[in-house]
Scaffold this motif. Structure first.
Motif, PDB file in Angstrom:
ATOM      1  N   MET A   1     -37.567 -17.635 -52.461  1.00 28.64           N
ATOM      2  CA  MET A   1     -39.011 -17.536 -52.235  1.00 28.64           C
ATOM      3  C   MET A   1     -39.727 -18.486 -53.185  1.00 28.64           C
ATOM      4  N   SER A   2     -40.531 -19.363 -52.650  1.00 29.80           N
ATOM      5  CA  SER A   2     -41.298 -20.295 -53.463  1.00 29.80           C
ATOM      6  C   SER A   2     -42.737 -19.837 -53.512  1.00 29.80           C
ATOM      7  N   ASN A   3     -43.117 -19.218 -54.615  1.00 26.79           N
ATOM      8  CA  ASN A   3     -44.512 -18.804 -54.754  1.00 26.79           C
ATOM      9  C   ASN A   3     -45.123 -19.539 -55.945  1.00 26.79           C
ATOM     10  N   ALA A   4     -44.931 -20.863 -55.963  1.00 30.40           N
ATOM     11  CA  ALA A   4     -45.405 -21.691 -57.066  1.00 30.40           C
ATOM     12  C   ALA A   4     -46.900 -21.534 -57.285  1.00 30.40           C
ATOM     13  N   SER A   5     -47.661 -21.350 -56.200  1.00 30.27           N
ATOM     14  CA  SER A   5     -49.107 -21.212 -56.361  1.00 30.27           C
ATOM     15  C   SER A   5     -49.467 -19.893 -57.048  1.00 30.27           C
ATOM     16  N   LEU A   6     -48.522 -18.967 -57.165  1.00 27.36           N
ATOM     17  CA  LEU A   6     -48.775 -17.688 -57.829  1.00 27.36           C
ATOM     18  C   LEU A   6     -47.941 -17.538 -59.095  1.00 27.36           C
ATOM     19  N   VAL A  11     -48.081  -9.996 -61.377  1.00 28.53           N
ATOM     20  CA  VAL A  11     -47.725  -9.031 -60.333  1.00 28.53           C
ATOM     21  C   VAL A  11     -47.891  -9.712 -58.981  1.00 28.53           C
ATOM     22  N   VAL A  12     -46.809  -9.732 -58.209  1.00 26.45           N
ATOM     23  CA  VAL A  12     -46.800 -10.352 -56.888  1.00 26.45           C
ATOM     24  C   VAL A  12     -46.113  -9.394 -55.925  1.00 26.45           C
ATOM     25  N   VAL A  13     -46.769  -9.128 -54.794  1.00 27.74           N
ATOM     26  CA  VAL A  13     -46.275  -8.181 -53.798  1.00 27.74           C
ATOM     27  C   VAL A  13     -46.050  -8.925 -52.476  1.00 27.74           C
ATOM     28  N   PRO A  14     -44.876  -8.775 -51.847  1.00 24.46           N
ATOM     29  CA  PRO A  14     -44.604  -9.472 -50.577  1.00 24.46           C
ATOM     30  C   PRO A  14     -45.137  -8.696 -49.361  1.00 24.46           C
ATOM     31  N   PHE A  15     -45.522  -9.462 -48.327  1.00 24.67           N
ATOM     32  CA  PHE A  15     -46.015  -8.877 -47.077  1.00 24.67           C
ATOM     33  C   PHE A  15     -45.561  -9.718 -45.894  1.00 24.67           C
ATOM     34  N   PRO A  16     -44.928  -9.116 -44.895  1.00 27.23           N
ATOM     35  CA  PRO A  16     -44.736  -9.853 -43.651  1.00 27.23           C
ATOM     36  C   PRO A  16     -46.008  -9.696 -42.810  1.00 27.23           C
ATOM     37  N   VAL A  17     -46.373 -10.730 -42.083  1.00 29.36           N
ATOM     38  CA  VAL A  17     -47.504 -10.600 -41.163  1.00 29.36           C
ATOM     39  C   VAL A  17     -46.964 -10.071 -39.849  1.00 29.36           C
ATOM     40  N   VAL A  85     -45.492 -15.453 -40.408  1.00 30.85           N
ATOM     41  CA  VAL A  85     -45.473 -15.930 -41.793  1.00 30.85           C
ATOM     42  C   VAL A  85     -45.206 -14.740 -42.718  1.00 30.85           C
ATOM     43  N   ASN A  86     -44.522 -15.012 -43.788  1.00 27.52           N
ATOM     44  CA  ASN A  86     -44.354 -14.025 -44.858  1.00 27.52           C
ATOM     45  C   ASN A  86     -45.257 -14.453 -45.995  1.00 27.52           C
ATOM     46  N   LEU A  87     -45.968 -13.492 -46.564  1.00 26.43           N
ATOM     47  CA  LEU A  87     -46.945 -13.763 -47.606  1.00 26.43           C
ATOM     48  C   LEU A  87     -46.573 -13.082 -48.914  1.00 26.43           C
ATOM     49  N   VAL A  88     -47.197 -13.545 -49.987  1.00 20.10           N
ATOM     50  CA  VAL A  88     -47.178 -12.842 -51.261  1.00 20.10           C
ATOM     51  C   VAL A  88     -48.626 -12.744 -51.727  1.00 20.10           C
ATOM     52  N   VAL A 107     -53.505 -14.988 -52.191  1.00 20.69           N
ATOM     53  CA  VAL A 107     -52.522 -14.744 -51.133  1.00 20.69           C
ATOM     54  C   VAL A 107     -51.967 -16.098 -50.724  1.00 20.69           C
ATOM     55  N   ALA A 108     -50.633 -16.194 -50.739  1.00 25.70           N
ATOM     56  CA  ALA A 108     -49.973 -17.471 -50.433  1.00 25.70           C
ATOM     57  C   ALA A 108     -48.768 -17.234 -49.535  1.00 25.70           C
ATOM     58  N   GLY A 109     -48.296 -18.302 -48.938  1.00 25.80           N
ATOM     59  CA  GLY A 109     -47.066 -18.237 -48.153  1.00 25.80           C
ATOM     60  C   GLY A 109     -45.882 -17.995 -49.074  1.00 25.80           C
ATOM     61  N   ALA A 110     -45.038 -17.047 -48.720  1.00 26.38           N
ATOM     62  CA  ALA A 110     -43.884 -16.704 -49.555  1.00 26.38           C
ATOM     63  C   ALA A 110     -42.866 -17.831 -49.593  1.00 26.38           C
ATOM     64  N   ASP A 111     -42.747 -18.568 -48.512  1.00 24.19           N
ATOM     65  CA  ASP A 111     -41.716 -19.601 -48.418  1.00 24.19           C
ATOM     66  C   ASP A 111     -42.193 -20.985 -48.849  1.00 24.19           C
ATOM     67  N   ASP A 112     -43.482 -21.275 -48.629  1.00 22.27           N
ATOM     68  CA  ASP A 112     -43.967 -22.635 -48.902  1.00 22.27           C
ATOM     69  C   ASP A 112     -45.047 -22.713 -49.975  1.00 22.27           C
ATOM     70  N   GLY A 113     -45.549 -21.561 -50.441  1.00 24.97           N
ATOM     71  CA  GLY A 113     -46.563 -21.560 -51.496  1.00 24.97           C
ATOM     72  C   GLY A 113     -47.951 -21.960 -51.049  1.00 24.97           C
ATOM     73  N   VAL A 114     -48.172 -22.144 -49.741  1.00 23.73           N
ATOM     74  CA  VAL A 114     -49.495 -22.510 -49.247  1.00 23.73           C
ATOM     75  C   VAL A 114     -50.488 -21.409 -49.612  1.00 23.73           C
ATOM     76  N   LEU A 115     -51.592 -21.796 -50.250  1.00 25.69           N
ATOM     77  CA  LEU A 115     -52.607 -20.828 -50.658  1.00 25.69           C
ATOM     78  C   LEU A 115     -53.562 -20.568 -49.494  1.00 25.69           C
ATOM     79  N   TYR A 116     -53.619 -19.315 -49.041  1.00 25.30           N
ATOM     80  CA  TYR A 116     -54.466 -18.937 -47.914  1.00 25.30           C
ATOM     81  C   TYR A 116     -55.804 -18.357 -48.355  1.00 25.30           C
ATOM     82  N   THR A 117     -55.771 -17.539 -49.377  1.00 26.77           N
ATOM     83  CA  THR A 117     -56.978 -16.828 -49.797  1.00 26.77           C
ATOM     84  C   THR A 117     -56.953 -16.650 -51.300  1.00 26.77           C
ATOM     85  N   ARG A 118     -58.116 -16.736 -51.915  1.00 26.63           N
ATOM     86  CA  ARG A 118     -58.249 -16.362 -53.316  1.00 26.63           C
ATOM     87  C   ARG A 118     -59.501 -15.511 -53.442  1.00 26.63           C
ATOM     88  N   GLY A 119     -59.548 -14.713 -54.480  1.00 27.04           N
ATOM     89  CA  GLY A 119     -60.703 -13.852 -54.652  1.00 27.04           C
ATOM     90  C   GLY A 119     -60.592 -13.072 -55.936  1.00 27.04           C
TER      91      GLY A 119
END
Length: 156
Positions: A1-6, A11-17, A85-88, A107-119
């Motif tokens: 799992m590449s969660n470089a953006s996180l 604390v990181v929690v995984p989520f499948p969409v 997509v699988n997220l973290v 919130v980012a992609g678990a496999d590619d680290g793409v950042l989808y949301t921040r807050g």
């Protein structure tokens, strides 16, 4: 799992969409973001002892009846989330005030680290029996700094 953006989130929690989370516009409904933020925030608060294990009817506050209550939350949507997509979802603390704790979320992609949301969000420490704000307990403050690996100041 590449969660470089996180990588800086302790604390990181995984989520499948799931397909059912998609809305009529072909992307995951924006309300799901707040569920992902909440799950990461609760996992964080469990790690620092601010909430206990939650089971049906279980008291999730600290021994003295102090617990968190959400005061504010917000999100910046950077990219639509689409199935599959699988997220973290990550949580970290940026500030500890007198009776508040400020979180940053992502919130980012678990496999590619793409950042989808921040807050972010702010919780207030509350004595639930009387509904009064109380100072962040010293043990919680210390646990945050240990988990973050750095001082997290800001008395206010």
């Amino acid at each position: 799992m590449s969660n470089a953006s996180l990588k800086d989130f302790p604390v990181v929690v995984p989520f499948p969409v799931h397909w059912s989370e998609m809305d009529a516009f072909g992307h995951v409904n924006n309300a799901r973001t707040f569920t992902w933020f909440e799950s990461a925030r609760i996992a964080y608060m469990a790690r620092i002892g601010l909430v206990g294990p939650s089971g049906a009817g279980a008291d999730t506050t600290m021994a003295d009846g102090v617990g968190p209550i959400l005061a504010n939350t917000h999100a910046d949507y950077l990219k639509p989330v689409v199935f599959p997509v699988n997220l973290v979802a990550g949580a970290r603390v940026t500030r500890v005030g007198n009776s508040s704790i400020t979180f940053e979320h992502a919130v980012a992609g678990a496999d590619d680290g793409v950042l989808y949301t921040r807050g972010g969000s702010i919780i207030v420490t509350l004595r639930y029996a009387t509904h009064e704000k109380v100072p962040v307990p010293p043990a919680v403050r210390a646990a945050i700094e240990t988990l973050e690996g750095r001082p997290v100041g800001g008395q206010a």
